[in-house]
Design an enzyme around this catalytic site. Sequence first.
Site, short mmCIF file in Angstrom:
data_model
loop_
_atom_site.label_atom_id
_atom_site.label_comp_id
_atom_site.label_asym_id
_atom_site.label_seq_id
_atom_site.Cartn_x
_atom_site.Cartn_y
_atom_site.Cartn_z
N TYR A 144 5.30 33.81 61.95
CA TYR A 144 4.41 32.73 61.50
C TYR A 144 3.49 33.30 60.44
O TYR A 144 2.90 34.36 60.64
CB TYR A 144 3.60 32.22 62.70
CG TYR A 144 2.61 31.13 62.38
CD1 TYR A 144 3.02 29.84 62.09
CD2 TYR A 144 1.23 31.39 62.39
CE1 TYR A 144 2.10 28.82 61.82
CE2 TYR A 144 0.31 30.39 62.12
CZ TYR A 144 0.75 29.11 61.84
OH TYR A 144 -0.17 28.12 61.58
N ASP A 239 2.74 40.75 56.33
CA ASP A 239 1.69 39.87 56.84
C ASP A 239 1.02 40.62 57.99
O ASP A 239 1.51 40.65 59.11
CB ASP A 239 2.31 38.55 57.31
CG ASP A 239 1.28 37.62 57.93
OD1 ASP A 239 0.16 38.07 58.23
OD2 ASP A 239 1.61 36.44 58.13
N LYS A 267 -8.40 37.65 60.07
CA LYS A 267 -8.91 37.95 61.41
C LYS A 267 -9.93 39.10 61.42
O LYS A 267 -11.09 38.88 61.12
CB LYS A 267 -7.74 38.22 62.36
CG LYS A 267 -6.79 36.99 62.43
CD LYS A 267 -5.92 37.01 63.64
CE LYS A 267 -4.80 35.99 63.61
NZ LYS A 267 -5.11 34.67 64.13
#
Length: 429
Positions: A144, A239, A267
């Site tokens: 994702y 990623d 994050k």
Amino acid sequence: MNTTKSESLFAEAQLHIPGGVNSPVRACKSVGCDPRFIQRAAGSKIYDVDGNEYIDFVCSWGPMILGHNYPAIMEAIKEAMEDGTSFGAPCAREVELAKLVTEALPSVDMVRFVSSGTEATMSAVRLARGYTNRKVIIKFDGCYHGHADSFLVKAGSGVITLGIPGSPGVPDDIVKNTVSIPYNNEEILEKTLRDDSLDIACVIVEPVAGNMGVVPPASGFLQKLRDLTSELGIVLIFDEVITGFRVSYGGAQQKFGINPDLTCLGKIIGGGLPVGAYGGKKEIMSMISPEGPVYQAGTLSGNPLAMAAGSATLKALKEPGFYEKLDKKAADFAASLESLAAKYLDEATLNRQGSVMTAFFGKGPITDFESAMNADADKYGQFYRDMLNQGIYLAPSQFEGMFISAAHSEDDLARALEMTEWSFKKLQN
Ligand code: HOZ
């Protein structure tokens, strides 16, 4: 457990916010309950509006590696706030965080800050396409990369959790340029990358998959990916929104010794405030506007509060021995979870990379999307509800990670194990 205030807030929220939540997995549909509304957090705990206390293993989906309200981060945010919350102009705090990020990741010569992981990945892909003048993106089933159109093909996270095949609103014309292949399969990888009929600009990968549950890379997989992309002039994008500053200070790229061309972050580098970043080789990054022609912009990009929180976080993570200590705590906890699973469950698999892990209610090895999908999500739902009602806050999906932070105490982990044993016993019967 009294949850009346959460229930009434959820009822009200559903009148004004689609599904009552601002991100789908928060609605807890797949685990068969309604969300708790959180009022405050401190250290390893979060507290809902009814005053219930939970040991938090979601950690805001990864950012809170130091626990909630870490004093140095709170101080940095307060200090930055005194200077103003947004300028829409450059500030020194952006330079400070950019230096910390480029020092931490040798593959990143330059970095551009944005406001979310999705913005980082979609911008990195545009840059890769602009740089190569090619169109096609290769991604991996179950990975994702946020919710931009191009990524909603066999995507993980909420897309798996809610069992959505793709998404209405994403034109075929866009996804025809995205090819999704199985994770950890070198043979299909090589065949796809060598397919001359594809005009491949980039491969984007979570170097440790974290959105189909945690699935570490098979030995040699990332190296094969690096070798092939280098040979074929394809941009390799890691990623590292979850793994960056999580699986080591230098992320998965440091852990596995692979230098990608571009890296996406989010994050942890925002210390709990909204942030994202993409960075990489100077030659590629210089293509970004205003230095180059590839356009990307953002009103709140490099926001001073987020930059301050990010810098304070990274400085704390630099503490010698930080990752050794955290990983050891997570490894011991995972070993205890595994032995409980072996004692009470017929089929369970524990996948872990450093301080992020997933306990799958399914037969191992779990190495890709297909094997992850064999896990029993309903059983996870029962486990989730048991744990929630005993004050243990887990990700409301079988296909997400469980995060251990520096703030989790021996007592927190012992309590979580005690409740796990109680729930596993019930599941066995
Ligand atoms: N990437 C996170 C889930 N793995 C984000 C959580 C969300 O979608 O809200």
